[in-house]
Design a protein around this motif. Structure first.
Motif, PDB file in Angstrom:
ATOM      1  N   ASP A 445       0.816  -1.221   0.000  1.00  0.00           N
ATOM      2  CA  ASP A 445       0.000   0.000   0.000  1.00  0.00           C
ATOM      3  C   ASP A 445       0.847   1.267   0.000  1.00  0.00           C
ATOM      4  N   GLU A 446       2.007   1.221   0.656  1.00  0.00           N
ATOM      5  CA  GLU A 446       2.780   2.439   0.888  1.00  0.00           C
ATOM      6  C   GLU A 446       4.048   2.553   0.046  1.00  0.00           C
ATOM      7  N   SER A 447       4.377   1.556  -0.734  1.00  0.00           N
ATOM      8  CA  SER A 447       5.655   1.561  -1.445  1.00  0.00           C
ATOM      9  C   SER A 447       5.778   2.740  -2.409  1.00  0.00           C
ATOM     10  N   ASN A 448       6.954   3.320  -2.443  1.00  0.00           N
ATOM     11  CA  ASN A 448       7.273   4.380  -3.406  1.00  0.00           C
ATOM     12  C   ASN A 448       8.240   3.877  -4.468  1.00  0.00           C
ATOM     13  N   ALA A 449       8.248   2.554  -4.677  1.00  0.00           N
ATOM     14  CA  ALA A 449       9.189   1.958  -5.627  1.00  0.00           C
ATOM     15  C   ALA A 449       9.033   2.517  -7.029  1.00  0.00           C
ATOM     16  N   GLN A 450       7.802   2.783  -7.449  1.00  0.00           N
ATOM     17  CA  GLN A 450       7.592   3.275  -8.806  1.00  0.00           C
ATOM     18  C   GLN A 450       8.267   4.624  -9.015  1.00  0.00           C
ATOM     19  N   GLU A 451       8.156   5.502  -8.033  1.00  0.00           N
ATOM     20  CA  GLU A 451       8.792   6.816  -8.151  1.00  0.00           C
ATOM     21  C   GLU A 451      10.310   6.695  -8.111  1.00  0.00           C
ATOM     22  N   VAL A 452      10.822   5.785  -7.300  1.00  0.00           N
ATOM     23  CA  VAL A 452      12.271   5.623  -7.174  1.00  0.00           C
ATOM     24  C   VAL A 452      12.887   5.134  -8.484  1.00  0.00           C
ATOM     25  N   VAL A 453      12.298   4.123  -9.104  1.00  0.00           N
ATOM     26  CA  VAL A 453      12.929   3.564 -10.304  1.00  0.00           C
ATOM     27  C   VAL A 453      12.932   4.559 -11.450  1.00  0.00           C
ATOM     28  N   ASP A 454      11.991   5.475 -11.486  1.00  0.00           N
ATOM     29  CA  ASP A 454      11.985   6.476 -12.549  1.00  0.00           C
ATOM     30  C   ASP A 454      13.260   7.312 -12.549  1.00  0.00           C
ATOM     31  N   GLU A 455      13.923   7.391 -11.401  1.00  0.00           N
ATOM     32  CA  GLU A 455      15.159   8.170 -11.292  1.00  0.00           C
ATOM     33  C   GLU A 455      16.339   7.475 -11.969  1.00  0.00           C
ATOM     34  N   TYR A 456      16.213   6.180 -12.230  1.00  0.00           N
ATOM     35  CA  TYR A 456      17.383   5.423 -12.667  1.00  0.00           C
ATOM     36  C   TYR A 456      17.205   4.743 -14.021  1.00  0.00           C
ATOM     37  N   VAL A 457      16.175   5.115 -14.752  1.00  0.00           N
ATOM     38  CA  VAL A 457      15.988   4.577 -16.099  1.00  0.00           C
ATOM     39  C   VAL A 457      17.162   5.022 -16.970  1.00  0.00           C
ATOM     40  N   GLY A 458      17.783   4.071 -17.635  1.00  0.00           N
ATOM     41  CA  GLY A 458      18.903   4.398 -18.509  1.00  0.00           C
ATOM     42  C   GLY A 458      20.264   4.230 -17.885  1.00  0.00           C
ATOM     43  N   ASP A 459      20.345   3.880 -16.599  1.00  0.00           N
ATOM     44  CA  ASP A 459      21.644   3.660 -15.979  1.00  0.00           C
ATOM     45  C   ASP A 459      22.273   2.362 -16.489  1.00  0.00           C
ATOM     46  N   ASN A 460      23.585   2.215 -16.241  1.00  0.00           N
ATOM     47  CA  ASN A 460      24.356   1.137 -16.870  1.00  0.00           C
ATOM     48  C   ASN A 460      24.093  -0.237 -16.270  1.00  0.00           C
ATOM     49  N   ALA A 461      24.082  -0.299 -14.951  1.00  0.00           N
ATOM     50  CA  ALA A 461      23.958  -1.581 -14.256  1.00  0.00           C
ATOM     51  C   ALA A 461      23.375  -1.320 -12.881  1.00  0.00           C
ATOM     52  N   PHE A 462      22.892  -2.396 -12.264  1.00  0.00           N
ATOM     53  CA  PHE A 462      22.191  -2.275 -10.987  1.00  0.00           C
ATOM     54  C   PHE A 462      22.720  -3.361 -10.055  1.00  0.00           C
ATOM     55  N   PHE A 463      23.238  -2.936  -8.905  1.00  0.00           N
ATOM     56  CA  PHE A 463      23.796  -3.875  -7.941  1.00  0.00           C
ATOM     57  C   PHE A 463      22.884  -3.965  -6.717  1.00  0.00           C
ATOM     58  N   PHE A 464      22.792  -5.169  -6.168  1.00  0.00           N
ATOM     59  CA  PHE A 464      21.966  -5.439  -4.996  1.00  0.00           C
ATOM     60  C   PHE A 464      22.870  -6.081  -3.942  1.00  0.00           C
ATOM     61  N   ILE A 465      22.863  -5.533  -2.724  1.00  0.00           N
ATOM     62  CA  ILE A 465      23.758  -6.043  -1.688  1.00  0.00           C
ATOM     63  C   ILE A 465      23.005  -6.282  -0.375  1.00  0.00           C
ATOM     64  N   GLY A 466      23.501  -7.233   0.392  1.00  0.00           N
ATOM     65  CA  GLY A 466      22.956  -7.519   1.708  1.00  0.00           C
ATOM     66  C   GLY A 466      23.875  -8.488   2.434  1.00  0.00           C
ATOM     67  N   ARG A 467      23.700  -8.597   3.731  1.00  0.00           N
ATOM     68  CA  ARG A 467      24.479  -9.534   4.545  1.00  0.00           C
ATOM     69  C   ARG A 467      23.541 -10.486   5.273  1.00  0.00           C
ATOM     70  N   GLY A 468      24.101 -11.644   5.668  1.00  0.00           N
ATOM     71  CA  GLY A 468      23.316 -12.597   6.430  1.00  0.00           C
ATOM     72  C   GLY A 468      22.086 -13.042   5.663  1.00  0.00           C
TER      73      GLY A 468
END
Length: 603
Positions: A445-468
């Protein structure tokens, strides 16, 4: 991999097959075709999506009709997508028509033999040897059933076959390592590689086991084994409805299934989590023998779930490791009778995972299928089965099934820990699991993911990181992103960035960092965020707000505060939405990403 549909006893055979193929497009969409029989055979097939086949049928000068038919939607293995490589395949005289799912491993030797005898092949596929073999045995004087069974004796590999023969109002079918299911209607009978193929017409199904033959006629169906003995099987009623496999107003199945997660998670934990008694109760596991080591085998998304489950077990002092099923099948780890090998497979039909499980069984281990599909091959062949109860998932990219896998793995871990005399489940975890569906709904209900990804359309690559426990979720986030956006994405353990991948980080490399809780792992991940920030990389933080990580982020995707074992599941939902909205922004074919299929039934 490919989709099969067959029907006998309906007046609208063509439309029934087309409807079934539409429900099976998630299994393959390189081409589609159908064959209609009862009298002369009429075959129509076309490269591309199902609409191309519909158009071809509409353009035919004479109407195609008959009392029996088979259809196929293809995911290419042998030969590129083309009209000639599309199924069904026929013999030289158009007497036999065949659809096939799987791989015929000895097709080349058969093809060479038949070519020497004067047979001309018109496709690059392994499947085409089958109609030519059957036609040859018909020429030798065998009846259709005997000719079919004789041809099956010649082939090796994994296959689900459905065959119709000129002048015969029957479908002949067999399975070996590729799924086939019979549907029993009131006045018609159906065949499919998956239940959705005919769910609009009947919910009463019979699953074929390896080596079993089925014959469907207007007056009924029979099943026999390799020795020719009849096999009695009573139909089971599946719980899914036709409406459950529709889009229900969503733009894509994937978005629908992301939003179904609160419901699927409630189904998953129903009757298994008792908050009043502070306990996990999983009756399906009551008959497990003593377990001192757990090995997970899985592929793709399910492998990421297996990594998560293996770490949970290690945290409870139980020896555990996750293996890629394709590697385990050829180089299995040592096992004993006290080893439990868990096959994590959404469909229960993943060929690599089935091979790994069979190898484990042959070596004396107990096996457990952790799957979504009741009656699937893994569910039938393993010593034990634990269903994730996610309901039907049509989108090729797994979403709600991954969430349900993670929850189900928590249940498995608590059961095994209790059996080993480890500490009992704590109240905080039980409460967190019970609250998870509502918290997932909050994220949706509250996610702002759609607005966030609009900022990065056209970038070269996308990295995802986490621990444990956030590391498998980072891997899954990257996989989901690359599957449906076709953009370069990679997942890393956060501490590994500086050991090579950091060379690729630029101002055009967004980093999606999962930081939950406020323990040492969270603090070290913040240090990794600072490393990429120093290289001008933008940072998107997925967090519960327990640390000061937000001050180093360009954008924040928030999740509710929860138990350390549950927080990764909430972060996963945000990453699913990131992938979906970016793919939608690019106009990708989200439910049917190129080169992929829902159930990978070849090794």
């Amino acid at each position: 991999m490919c989709g099969i549909i067959g029907c006998v006893g309906r007046d609208d055979t063509v439309e029934t097959l087309l409807n079934g193929l539409s429900n099976l497009e998630y299994r393959g969409y390189d081409s589609a075709g159908l064959a209609i029989g009862g009298g002369n055979l009429e075959v129509t097939k076309k490269q591309g999506e199902l609409e191309n086949l519909r158009a071809e049928l509409d353009n035919n000068e004479s109407s195609v009709s008959g009392t029996v038919g088979i259809g196929h939607t293809r995911w290419s293995t042998h030969g590129p997508p083309s009209d000639r490589n599309s199924h069904p395949h026929t013999d030289s005289d158009n007497r036999v028509s065949v659809v096939h799912n799987g791989i015929i491993e000895n097709y080349q030797s058969i093809r060479d033999e038949l070519t020497t005898e004067g047979i001309t092949f018109t496709s690059d596929t392994d499947s085409e040897v089958v109609p030519h073999l059957i036609a040859g045995y018909l020429d030798d004087g065998l009846n259709p059933q005997a000719a079919f069974e004789k041809a099956v004796e010649r082939i090796e590999g994994s296959y689900a076959l459905a065959v119709i023969i000129e002048g015969t109002d029957a479908i002949f079918a067999v399975r070996n390592d590729s799924p086939l299911v019979v549907g029993a209607g009131d006045s018609a009978y159906f065949l499919g590689s998956d239940v959705p193929a005919f769910l609009d017409y009947t919910r009463d199904v019979v699953y074929l086991d390896n080596g079993e033959f089925a014959i469907l006629r207007p007056d009924g169906w029979t099943i026999s084994n390799q020795e020719g003995d009849n096999v009695t099987k009573n139909p089971k009623t599946v719980e899914w409805t036709a409406e459950q496999t529709g889009k229900s107003g969503y733009s894509h199945f994937m978005l629908k299934e992301i939003n179904e997660q609160p419901t699927s998670l409630r189904q998953c934990i129903s009757g298994r989590v008792d908050e009043l008694k502070d306990a996990v109760v999983v009756e399906e596991l009551d008959h497990l023998s003593h377990v001192d080591r757990v090995q997970f085998v899985a592929c793709g998304t399910s492998y990421h779930a297996a990594l998560y489950g293996a770490e949970l077990l290690r945290d409870r002092d139980i020896n555990s490791k996750a293996y890629l099923a394709s590697e385990y099948a050829t180089a299995p780890a040592p096992v004993t009778k006290a080893t439990l090998v868990v096959g994590v497979t959404q469909s229960g039909e993943t060929a690599d995972t089935l091979s790994a499980l069979r190898e484990a069984q042959n070596r004396g281990a107990q096996t457990l299928a952790l799957t979504n599909v009741v009656g699937s091959t893994a569910a039938r062949e393993c010593d034990h089965v634990l269903y994730i109860r996610a309901g039907p998932e049509i989108g090729v990219a797994a979403t709600k099934t991954f969430s349900s896998q993670l929850v189900t793995l928590n249940l498995l871990v608590e059961h095994l820990a209790r059996g080993r005399g480890r500490s009992t489940t704590n109240y905080e975890l039980i409460t967190a699991l019970r609250n998870l569906p509502n918290q997932v709904q909050h994220v949706l209900d509250e996610s702002n993911a759609q607005e966030v990804v609009d900022e990065y359309v056209g970038d070269n690559a996308f990295f995802f990181i986490g621990r444990g426990l956030n590391f498998p979720v980072a891997l899954e986030g990257a996989l989901k992103f690359k599957e449906i956006t076709y953009e370069h994405a990679e997942g890393f353990a956060a501490g590994e960035l500086k050991h090579g991948p950091l060379a690729l980080v630029t101002a055009n490399t967004p980093i999606f960092a999962v930081v939950t809780g406020d323990d040492e792992r969270a603090q070290k991940t913040i240090g990794n965020i600072k490393e990429v920030e120093a290289r001008d990389a933008p940072v998107v933080l997925i967090t519960d707000g327990e640390t000061e990580a937000e001050r180093y982020a360009d954008h924040v995707l928030e999740i509710p505060d929860s138990h350390q074992r549950v927080s990764p599941m909430l972060a996963n939902v945000q990453l699913q939405l990131v992938a979906y909205h970016m793919a939608d922004r690019f106009g990708r074919d989200i439910d049917k990403p190129r080169n992929l299929a829902k159930s990978v039934t070849v090794e």
